[in-house]
Design an enzyme around this catalytic site. Sequence first.
Site, PDB file in Angstrom:
ATOM      1  N   LYS A  22       0.827  -1.196   0.000  1.00 25.85           N
ATOM      2  CA  LYS A  22       0.000   0.000   0.000  1.00 25.85           C
ATOM      3  C   LYS A  22       0.869   1.258   0.000  1.00 25.85           C
ATOM      4  CE  LYS A  22      -3.704  -0.155   2.476  1.00 25.85           C
ATOM      5  NZ  LYS A  22      -4.576  -0.222   3.667  1.00 25.85           N
ATOM      6  N   ARG A  92      -3.146   3.059   8.815  1.00 21.81           N
ATOM      7  CA  ARG A  92      -3.500   1.750   8.247  1.00 21.81           C
ATOM      8  C   ARG A  92      -2.277   0.870   8.114  1.00 21.81           C
ATOM      9  NH1 ARG A  92      -8.417   2.901   4.802  1.00 21.81           N
ATOM     10  NH2 ARG A  92      -8.454   5.174   4.761  1.00 21.81           N
ATOM     11  N   GLY A 101      -8.082  -7.106   4.980  1.00 24.69           N
ATOM     12  CA  GLY A 101      -8.841  -7.082   6.230  1.00 24.69           C
ATOM     13  C   GLY A 101      -8.206  -7.819   7.386  1.00 24.69           C
ATOM     14  N   MET A 103      -5.433  -7.020   9.078  1.00 23.43           N
ATOM     15  CA  MET A 103      -4.798  -6.203  10.109  1.00 23.43           C
ATOM     16  C   MET A 103      -5.628  -4.951  10.364  1.00 23.43           C
ATOM     17  SD  MET A 103      -0.801  -6.754   9.332  1.00 23.43           S
ATOM     18  CE  MET A 103      -0.995  -6.306   7.646  1.00 23.43           C
ATOM     19  N   ARG A 336      -4.079  -1.307  -5.770  1.00 22.41           N
ATOM     20  CA  ARG A 336      -3.297  -2.529  -5.601  1.00 22.41           C
ATOM     21  C   ARG A 336      -3.706  -3.484  -6.703  1.00 22.41           C
ATOM     22  NH1 ARG A 336      -6.270  -4.330  -0.050  1.00 22.41           N
ATOM     23  NH2 ARG A 336      -8.352  -4.436  -0.895  1.00 22.41           N
ATOM     24  N   HIS A 458     -16.562  -8.214   2.600  1.00 22.35           N
ATOM     25  CA  HIS A 458     -15.477  -9.046   3.102  1.00 22.35           C
ATOM     26  C   HIS A 458     -15.610 -10.492   2.625  1.00 22.35           C
ATOM     27  CE1 HIS A 458     -13.585 -11.661   6.171  1.00 22.35           C
ATOM     28  NE2 HIS A 458     -12.611 -10.758   6.084  1.00 22.35           N
ATOM     29  N   SER A 791      11.035 -44.751 -17.350  1.00 16.45           N
ATOM     30  CA  SER A 791       9.962 -43.936 -16.791  1.00 16.45           C
ATOM     31  C   SER A 791      10.023 -44.101 -15.277  1.00 16.45           C
ATOM     32  CB  SER A 791       8.605 -44.397 -17.328  1.00 16.45           C
ATOM     33  OG  SER A 791       7.586 -43.651 -16.704  1.00 16.45           O
ATOM     34  N   CYS A 859       6.056 -41.069 -14.364  1.00 12.95           N
ATOM     35  CA  CYS A 859       4.628 -41.389 -14.476  1.00 12.95           C
ATOM     36  C   CYS A 859       3.982 -41.615 -13.113  1.00 12.95           C
ATOM     37  CB  CYS A 859       4.406 -42.592 -15.372  1.00 12.95           C
ATOM     38  SG  CYS A 859       5.118 -44.113 -14.735  1.00 12.95           S
ATOM     39  N   TYR A 879       9.599 -35.685 -20.438  1.00  8.90           N
ATOM     40  CA  TYR A 879       8.171 -35.438 -20.243  1.00  8.90           C
ATOM     41  C   TYR A 879       7.765 -35.779 -18.819  1.00  8.90           C
ATOM     42  CZ  TYR A 879       7.664 -40.485 -20.369  1.00  8.90           C
ATOM     43  OH  TYR A 879       7.786 -41.798 -20.055  1.00  8.90           O
TER      44      TYR A 879
END
Length: 903
Positions: A22, A92, A101, A103, A336, A458, A791, A859, A879
């Site tokens: 902030k 704040r 919300g 703090m 924000r 909220h 594999s 796998c 892969y």
Amino acid sequence: MKKWVYLFTEGDASRRNLLGGKGANLAEMTRIGLPIPPGFTISTEACLAYFDAGKTFPEGLWEQALEALQWVEEQTGKRFGDPQNPLLLSVRSGARVSMPGMMDTVLNIGLNDETVHGLATLTQDERFAYDAYRRLIQMFGHTVKGVEDTYFEQILDASKERTEGKQDTDLTAAMLKEIVGEFKQVYLEEVGESFPQAPHAQLHQAIAAVFDSWFGKRAVDYRNAQGIPHDWGTAVNVMTMVFGNMGWDSGTGVAFTRDPATGEKALYGEYLVNAQGEDVVAGIRTPKRIGQLAEEMPEIYRQFTEIAELLERHYRDVQDLEFTIERGKLWMLQTRTGERTAAAAIKIAVDMAREGLIGTEEAIGRVTPAQVDQVMHPRFDLQAKERAYQQGAFLAKGLNASPGAASGIVALDADTAEKWGHEGKEVILVRPETSPDDVHGMLRSKGILTQRGGATSHAAVVARGLGLPCVAGCEAIRMDEEKRVFTAGEKVIREGEVISIDGTTGEVFAGAIETIIPSFDEQEDLRTLLEWADEIAAREGVRSGPAGYPTRGLQVWANADYPRDAQRAREFGAMGIGLCRTEHMFFEQDRLPIVQQMILAETEEERQACLDKLLPVQRGDFEGIFRVMDGLPVIIRLIDPPLHEFLPNYEELLEKVVTLRLRGDAPEELAEKERLLKAVESMREMNPMLGLRGIRLGITFPGITQMQVRAIFEAACNVAQEGIVVKPEIMIPLTGHVNELHVARDLLEPVAKAVTEKKGVQIEYKFGTMIEIPRAAITADQIARYAEFFSFGTNDLTQTTFGYSRDDAEGKFLLQYVEREILPENPFQVLDRDGVGFLVHLGVEKGRQTRPDLEVGICGEHGGDPRSIEFCHHAGLNYVSCSPFRVPVARLTAAQVALGIEQ
Ligand code: PEP
Ligand code: MG
């Protein structure tokens, strides 16, 4: 002297760690010339120093704050504590990342019995001044001194009851004056001292309270849930108050630059005229849609949209804005990065890339694997929902505050929701509205339903952040917390009963509703994003594995046992089948009796006869898969589990035999069951996981695997003759010693050769093995002599490396290990890098020493887990193979790890 305090003119967006999100954004907005009320930020370092010093301000902090205050006074032409022209401040919190919300905030600091007169004279509005004062006493009392908010609310409610309209705005100046008196009395009784009249004392205590709120229960719970470190601390922002409740030319609101639920490119938000910020968030009055501001205050609206666009372009991301209009002047209070739903995140990323605001690589980074996972999640089946309507299960409709659908039992408070959720129950938390004190229960719920509050209340904001469906502002329901029920019209739902909520539409139903998986096909933005992801993962092109051998970018394959799974895997974008577990086909109802007969056969002929019956069935399955996978590799694993898994359960059989013996009335059935029991008994093992299974079984009963190989190659030839490209890869499970593989290959390759020669078709195929025994990884150089591919079966490799049997471990101690942090994670979910991962590295390196072009994949279940995929990328695998539904998640992750984005 250490610098603790930064004026808004001294920072910028890059200093978010120091100034908090902030604070950094306020500085940035000030820097680019937006209308920001003057103020300053106390750094996160100051917060940490405060705790280090045993909760006292570090040296110099207060002096610097006072100096900054002086600058604010100069900017505003007001003075803090001046009875004639008082400066009022807000204090704040603001951590490095947004913790909505979690703090504390205190507004209107600087008001006292004297300055309130000044404010009243100055604004010519006594009502307003006393309203501001009562808010200060309430907030200060609650957040700084921990006074129960209900004490204040009760007084306020009682006064509202006496008015005609029963709204906040109906309270007169005289009433508010009285309320202030009563509030001060409550404060005195609860705190044990009078409400502080000295503005500097108010400021000092408020700053300390914001620091303290960093370790408040809500904040700590939230950080634990979100994995945010506790040692970041919070910054404190001290800013000149501007008022949205100074009359009908004032107001306050919040807005997103794009719709945070759908991602649509349109300003989305709400405002209230003649109100303060908390009125919007608390959902006390129902706010208006932001679009209406265009009519109500056209000039302000024009200015606001301009700023919104500018900020979105400036930050190149959706912004969540807070603004206040004070007597016709617009002030920006916050910007924000906007929280968004998973679907919105995907749309916004794709749209912004198309708009040229960001590149495709950045777009890939804007969406998390968890968000892709979320949009693959179930929603209500439309027909089931229709039935629910017909059966009268519809209860009410509220605001579609956070999308998704969920059914669960009703919990009427957060503690109950937390408790039941912890017990593994699916819970829908139902509340009049939520506050930060409910977060612990929300975290354990499957969905949230509230009676009051808008799309930015909220409940809505937190639910969207957590990816939970939420229906808010559902005014048609009434809660009775005493009777533990809620009602919707005539209908009464008791706590513990099941309801269903659809956060996408706002509908609420009694009872459970069937859910379906959203169609991938319809999710165009997701498909586009994943196509970019594939390009990025492949574009990495030739890169070096750990041993310096070149590997291609990580591909995503799928584990699929049936043609329908293979079909889905392809739709989801899999580039091959990494594991087809053939024994699953044996468990089908029509096949199991043949399989059992084969296992129990007493002669070779009998056994062969059964295998001959199974052959065409398996061939049919393989043909189906080859057709679907046209041209893509298909790894088929030969039979793995111990044979007794196909036979009836020993204990149950024994019980049956004993009963039959006692009854003595069915000698034939008894004889048959006894024969079966004997066979099952002879196959019982002490540790089946380590017993006769995998390659050992194939060597001991070669007929089965030979039949499987014949079925594979006959299928391959048949399908190839249809003009389809077939790439089978034959995979042997559980190899531990090179000689095993040598023997297996000698048993099987002649079968393959015989089939293809007889059919006269050339089939390009590979022969390889799973690596799921530590010895196989350690001797991978030898094994690679007989294997063209590896594999890693990390399910078994984790079991054998840890010496855990998964079923026993997860049932008995493993989850406790994780809880007690003996293990950082469940190693069956997230690959254990130090142990299992070491063996994977070793296996890859040694395997490629023998065979540089060795194809290597994974796998085990880890193939669909983002952090494990990151590991696979670094280990140089070709892969990862995972369940079809994880394929989209894995595709995004593969691109992210190629871009170096940490998982
Ligand atoms: C493995 O062990 O990782 C594997 C994929 O095989 P299965 O789970 O079938 O034992
Ligand atoms: Mg295995």
